[in-house]
Design an enzyme around this catalytic site. Structure first.
Site, short mmCIF file in Angstrom:
data_model
loop_
_atom_site.label_atom_id
_atom_site.label_comp_id
_atom_site.label_asym_id
_atom_site.label_seq_id
_atom_site.Cartn_x
_atom_site.Cartn_y
_atom_site.Cartn_z
N TYR A 1 -9.37 30.56 -18.40
CA TYR A 1 -8.08 30.24 -17.77
C TYR A 1 -6.89 30.88 -18.49
O TYR A 1 -5.82 31.02 -17.91
CB TYR A 1 -7.86 28.72 -17.72
CG TYR A 1 -8.66 28.00 -16.67
CD1 TYR A 1 -9.67 28.64 -15.95
CD2 TYR A 1 -8.42 26.66 -16.36
CE1 TYR A 1 -10.41 27.97 -14.99
CE2 TYR A 1 -9.15 25.98 -15.40
CZ TYR A 1 -10.14 26.65 -14.73
OH TYR A 1 -10.86 25.98 -13.77
N TYR B 1 -14.99 23.21 -19.14
CA TYR B 1 -14.49 22.62 -17.89
C TYR B 1 -15.46 21.55 -17.40
O TYR B 1 -15.08 20.42 -17.10
CB TYR B 1 -14.32 23.72 -16.84
CG TYR B 1 -13.88 23.21 -15.47
CD1 TYR B 1 -12.55 23.26 -15.10
CD2 TYR B 1 -14.81 22.69 -14.57
CE1 TYR B 1 -12.13 22.80 -13.85
CE2 TYR B 1 -14.41 22.21 -13.33
CZ TYR B 1 -13.08 22.27 -12.98
OH TYR B 1 -12.68 21.80 -11.75
N GLU C 1 -4.97 29.53 -20.39
CA GLU C 1 -3.92 28.50 -20.50
C GLU C 1 -4.64 27.15 -20.61
O GLU C 1 -5.80 27.03 -20.22
CB GLU C 1 -2.99 28.52 -19.28
CG GLU C 1 -3.67 28.16 -17.98
CD GLU C 1 -2.78 28.36 -16.75
OE1 GLU C 1 -1.55 28.28 -16.88
OE2 GLU C 1 -3.33 28.59 -15.65
N GLN D 1 -11.29 31.80 2.98
CA GLN D 1 -10.61 32.35 1.80
C GLN D 1 -11.28 33.66 1.38
O GLN D 1 -12.36 33.99 1.84
CB GLN D 1 -10.68 31.35 0.65
CG GLN D 1 -12.09 30.98 0.26
CD GLN D 1 -12.23 29.62 -0.40
OE1 GLN D 1 -13.30 29.06 -0.40
NE2 GLN D 1 -11.16 29.09 -0.99
N ASP E 1 -14.26 17.38 -7.91
CA ASP E 1 -14.08 18.79 -8.29
C ASP E 1 -13.69 19.58 -7.04
O ASP E 1 -14.05 20.73 -6.86
CB ASP E 1 -15.39 19.32 -8.87
CG ASP E 1 -15.20 20.67 -9.54
OD1 ASP E 1 -14.10 20.93 -10.04
OD2 ASP E 1 -16.15 21.48 -9.53
N ASP F 1 -17.23 18.08 5.00
CA ASP F 1 -15.92 17.45 4.84
C ASP F 1 -16.18 16.09 4.18
O ASP F 1 -16.89 15.25 4.73
CB ASP F 1 -15.27 17.28 6.21
CG ASP F 1 -13.91 16.60 6.13
OD1 ASP F 1 -13.51 16.20 5.03
OD2 ASP F 1 -13.25 16.48 7.18
N CYS F 2 -15.61 15.84 3.01
CA CYS F 2 -15.98 14.64 2.26
C CYS F 2 -15.31 13.38 2.81
O CYS F 2 -15.75 12.27 2.52
CB CYS F 2 -15.68 14.80 0.77
SG CYS F 2 -13.93 14.71 0.36
#
Lengths: 334, 334
Positions: free
Chosen positions: B319, B177, B321, B148, B244, B223-224
């Site tokens: 955010y 958060y 929002e 990403q 999360d 990788d969980c």
């Protein structure tokens, strides 16, 4: 009234823009839509191509020679076919631009389209001048009083929002504001004598009576200056004075001295009706207007009695920016 | 790279627009600036006048016959004289339009100008697709990983903001958060066994160790899925599982069934490693994406064991929002 939808698509090329090639490369996309072209060429500033469609929509393609290519598309809003047409043009331009600038890595930016001239105005700037778009779905109230324009707009997430002359005042989501201006739960209001200046939306009154104060006096639609003067003369004193009256002025130009003097007058009178161990609470401004906040704090140093203060930064949901709240108290006598 | 500043000024007239009169009335304002005019006339859709300036700036005046007049001005940003010039044109047009439409009450709207193609990108849409402008003053980090695009942008009020592939993840201002995804202080974590899935920014770990848990396991860059499978096989159980990891997908198209299956797999495995009286915490989505939230809740009804859940709406400052957080637990055995 039919509004217009304004879409943008921006390319920051990694290199200088070859205007001729870009223009020729994109031309066919607009021509396929039956749009008529008209091109303005600058000697040193690139190109502006304008494409007009029979259905009233139009596009602007601005090519800046240093490597910036900006596309604007404007059409009637609320026309599903028109929206599809615009999205299709935007997608095609993005694709074609990728092909045209294969060698130079750059950035692409497509903002959410801006609806202009709609019956419901969704755009309200923050106190520090940033663009904010709200999820408004209803105009509940919109009238001019002798003093200001009063709007109540309904936001899906924030509930009803009170907007006075374009300034977002408070929304139903904003208990955080009310809590902060009551001292953020750090005070015990039980049996206390409380004075509220302003607070016209009723939130402070609603919350503070839950805390079982002895008495709450709210100076709401009266001019508070003569009331405060009378209280001061009578020697009437309060445990808490909550000033929810006026925002700190945003502009700091010299001709606004009188606004600061006005604020200081209210501060001075509030201190006069505050018990020696009382607390004065007020909202300040958004955190980013540091100059206005400094000027306010300067006023606190110029009151008739020495005071101390603390401040807290609070997130008020509908503000879309962080807000500063002040607690002021009289300096303990030595 | 020099950016462009795009200013808008919109008039919603109270009556049909007399295009000819408006065009003639405003013309001189642009001509005084030495701008060259070019007008496109539609038979039924009004006018588009384009004014180009030698310095590379240009204006569009779009007159819609039903009573909408939209002005756009684009110029190089960061040029103080250019900015003054633009502001002067906007002010003059606003004044002239008032004179021209004395009889019809209408609305005027001037948005904060949009800076396009700047080195610092200030515009990041909310999860529900609204335009948000941030007070970004520094690009701290901007790189493409194999997975990403990773940006860390500094906001004056929110601190550093982590943005993954254009999606605002979290900022330094967003303790709300972290608190919410830890159960909003309703749980006693002392001596508890906690599993964090994801949580890559470290905030949850930082906060939860303050609460003196017995043990915190964080599955961060692994990788969980195989980890959870192994724990389930070993019969390892946790008091709290904090997911999360992934946001609930925003789009709900049928081809995304696999995403919901993936989410359900993680939910199922999480329930398998959760004690009978344990709690599973996760973030959901923005409150406005009600369809996505419903679909998520539907998944909760399709797990291998019956569960109950509660949700909380939280204001995460950066955010712009409101956000929904979930607490999920196994239904008490009858």
């Amino acid at each position: 009234m039919a509004a217009a939808r304004h879409s943008t698509l921006d390319f920051m090329l990694g290199a200088k823009a070859d205007g001729e090639t870009i223009l020729k490369g994109l031309q066919s996309i607009f021509q396929e839509q039956g749009m008529a072209e008209s091109v303005h060429t600058w000697q040193n500033h690139g190109y502006l191509a304008t494409y007009t469609n029979k259905n009233g929509s139009f596009a602007n393609l601005r090519i800046y020679p240093h490597g910036l290519v900006l596309l604007d598309l404007q059409s009637y809003d609320g026309d599903a076919r028109g929206k599809e047409e615009i999205d299709s043009i935007l997608n095609k331009v993005e694709e074609r631009m990728k092909e045209l600038s294969q060698d130079s890595t750059g950035r692409v930016k497509r903002l959410p389209p801006i609806v202009r001239g709609g019956a419901i105005d969704r755009y309200w700037p923050t106190a520090d001048g940033h663009l904010g778009e709200y999820d408004i779905d209803e105009v509940v109230y919109d009238e001019d009083s002798p003093y200001q324009n009063i709007k109540i707009l309904h936001s899906k997430q924030f509930g009803n929002i009170l907007i006075l002359s374009g300034d977002v005042n408070l929304a139903e989501s904003d208990l955080a504001y009310t809590r902060a201006i009551m001292g953020s739960g750090k005070e015990d209001s039980t049996g206390k004598d409380v004075l509220i200046l302003g607070g016209g939306y009723g939130g402070i009154l609603c919350e503070i009576v839950k805390l079982k104060p002895k008495m709450v006096t709210m100076v709401l639609i009266e001019d508070c200056i003569p009331v405060l003067k009378r209280y001061a003369k009578e020697g009437r004193e309060f445990d808490y004075v909550i000033n929810d009256l006026t925002a700190v002025p945003i502009s700091m130009s010299p001709e606004e001295d009188s606004i600061w003097e006005f604020l200081r007058l209210i501060l001075d009178l509030s201190m006069k009706v505050l018990k020696q161990d009382g607390k004065y609470f007020t909202q300040g401004n958004c955190v980013n207007l540091t100059e206005a906040l400094s000027l306010y704090e300067e006023q606190l140093g110029r009151l008739y009695c020495p005071v101390e203060f603390s401040k807290e930064i609070v997130c008020v949901p509908s503000y879309l920016e962080l807000w500063v709240f002040y607690t002021v108290w009289k300096k303990a006598k030595p």
